[in-house]
Write an enzyme that holds these catalytic residues in place. Structure first.
Site: not given
Length: 148
Positions: A59, A87
């Site tokens: 990401e 996360c």
């Protein structure tokens, strides 16, 4: 299946291809693509082992590449497709980038943002989970079984 679901699966398959590239490079197999106005503006996979950088998640790499592509730090009209639930670090970056929509495949009960920081995303960000969940989860399971 409606048009949005079809597009979500199409772009998640692109993220899965990135995750497979990570798997092939012995990286934890997470892949991501960012889509803006119907086209992919960035694609990435985990590079934490290669770069010796714990922040080099798929990401994070995709956000940096997407911002560079658009010439600005905000990705307001973009959708991030990622094979595994982000996360807390990535969720924070997604929030700061003001990404409009997040679509992820498999949840992450151990490290996912929904457990530790459910408010980390931008308040206007919408989330769709479970897209191609079985394929996304299988890649992770295969990776860690191979490691044992």
């Amino acid at each position: 299946m409606n048009e949005t679901e079809k597009k979500d699966e199409e772009f998640m398959r692109k993220a899965l291809a990135e995750a497979q590239a990570a798997f092939d490079e012995d990286e934890i197999p997470v892949g991501a693509v960012i889509v803006c106005q119907g086209r992919i503006i960035s694609r990435a996979h985990n590079l934490t082992e290669m770069l010796h950088d714990v922040t080099a998640h798929a990401e994070m790499q995709a956000i940096t590449a997407g911002a560079n592509m658009l010439g600005g730090k905000y990705l307001k009209d973009c959708t991030l497709y990622v094979t595994v639930e982000p996360c807390t670090m990535c969720a924070g970056a997604i929030g700061w980038a003001q990404i409009s929509r997040v679509v992820y495949g498999a949840g992450d009960e151990k490290r996912g943002y929904t457990k530790y920081a459910p408010e980390a995303l931008h308040p206007k960000t919408t989330v769709t989970s479970g897209v191609l969940e079985d394929e996304c989860r299988a890649l992770m399971i295969n990776f860690f079984e191979r490691k044992r």
